[in-house]
Design a protein around this motif. Sequence first.
Motif, PDB file in Angstrom:
ATOM      1  N   THR A  95       0.847  -1.199   0.000  1.00 45.64           N
ATOM      2  CA  THR A  95       0.000   0.000   0.000  1.00 45.64           C
ATOM      3  C   THR A  95       0.880   1.246   0.000  1.00 45.64           C
ATOM      4  N   GLY A  96       0.507   2.236  -0.801  1.00 42.37           N
ATOM      5  CA  GLY A  96       1.266   3.483  -0.821  1.00 42.37           C
ATOM      6  C   GLY A  96       0.912   4.357  -2.000  1.00 42.37           C
ATOM      7  N   ASN A  97       1.633   5.459  -2.126  1.00 42.66           N
ATOM      8  CA  ASN A  97       1.456   6.393  -3.232  1.00 42.66           C
ATOM      9  C   ASN A  97       2.442   6.031  -4.337  1.00 42.66           C
ATOM     10  N   TYR A  98       1.912   5.707  -5.499  1.00 39.28           N
ATOM     11  CA  TYR A  98       2.695   5.295  -6.652  1.00 39.28           C
ATOM     12  C   TYR A  98       2.708   6.417  -7.689  1.00 39.28           C
ATOM     13  N   VAL A  99       3.740   6.418  -8.530  1.00 35.93           N
ATOM     14  CA  VAL A  99       3.842   7.401  -9.600  1.00 35.93           C
ATOM     15  C   VAL A  99       3.711   6.671 -10.935  1.00 35.93           C
ATOM     16  N   ILE A 100       2.802   7.174 -11.765  1.00 31.34           N
ATOM     17  CA  ILE A 100       2.661   6.693 -13.130  1.00 31.34           C
ATOM     18  C   ILE A 100       3.341   7.731 -14.008  1.00 31.34           C
ATOM     19  N   ARG A 101       4.392   7.312 -14.703  1.00 28.48           N
ATOM     20  CA  ARG A 101       5.168   8.233 -15.545  1.00 28.48           C
ATOM     21  C   ARG A 101       4.840   7.975 -17.019  1.00 28.48           C
ATOM     22  N   VAL A 102       4.362   9.012 -17.674  1.00 29.52           N
ATOM     23  CA  VAL A 102       4.114   9.000 -19.112  1.00 29.52           C
ATOM     24  C   VAL A 102       5.320   9.664 -19.756  1.00 29.52           C
ATOM     25  N   ARG A 103       5.935   8.989 -20.739  1.00 30.36           N
ATOM     26  CA  ARG A 103       7.068   9.630 -21.399  1.00 30.36           C
ATOM     27  C   ARG A 103       7.156   9.215 -22.853  1.00 30.36           C
TER      28      ARG A 103
END
Length: 151
Positions: A122-130
């Motif tokens: 559980t946690g805050n995830y980052v989705i990176r668009v590049r």
Amino acid sequence: MNKVFAAGLKQLIIIPATLLAINISTSAAFAQNKFYSPIPLSNSTEFSDRLSDKDIPTGQGGFARDYTVKLEKGDNLAVDLSSENFDSIITLLAPDGSTLAENDDGPDGSSNSLLFTRIVETGNYVIRVRSFGETGIGAFKLKVTKLQPIK
């Protein structure tokens, strides 16, 4: 020059220089935290956005934009990224910043990206668009879905 005066002059120069250095590093850190602010997403989101030369430089000629999403242990996540303007890459970063999953080209043979993964923490995830390499900037569609088991 008088030795007492010279010693006093050195102290006068050193103190302001030290304060200036502290102020510069504090200001830079503040600006850096203010500059990097991933865009928050809700649990299931589909939207259009645009990569520009104002986004995060990748160092390979392309750019990236980050989104943050709160995920729970056991979530099954699907991330679909498509663009007609650039060759897309989607990356999922764990709460500690490590790369959890990444996809360049989708299963349909296009340059769009499709990523599936199960969340183990559980946690805050980052989705990176590049964009891939120097393929640049432009419009894209991003769909983030928490998959539900069939009942």
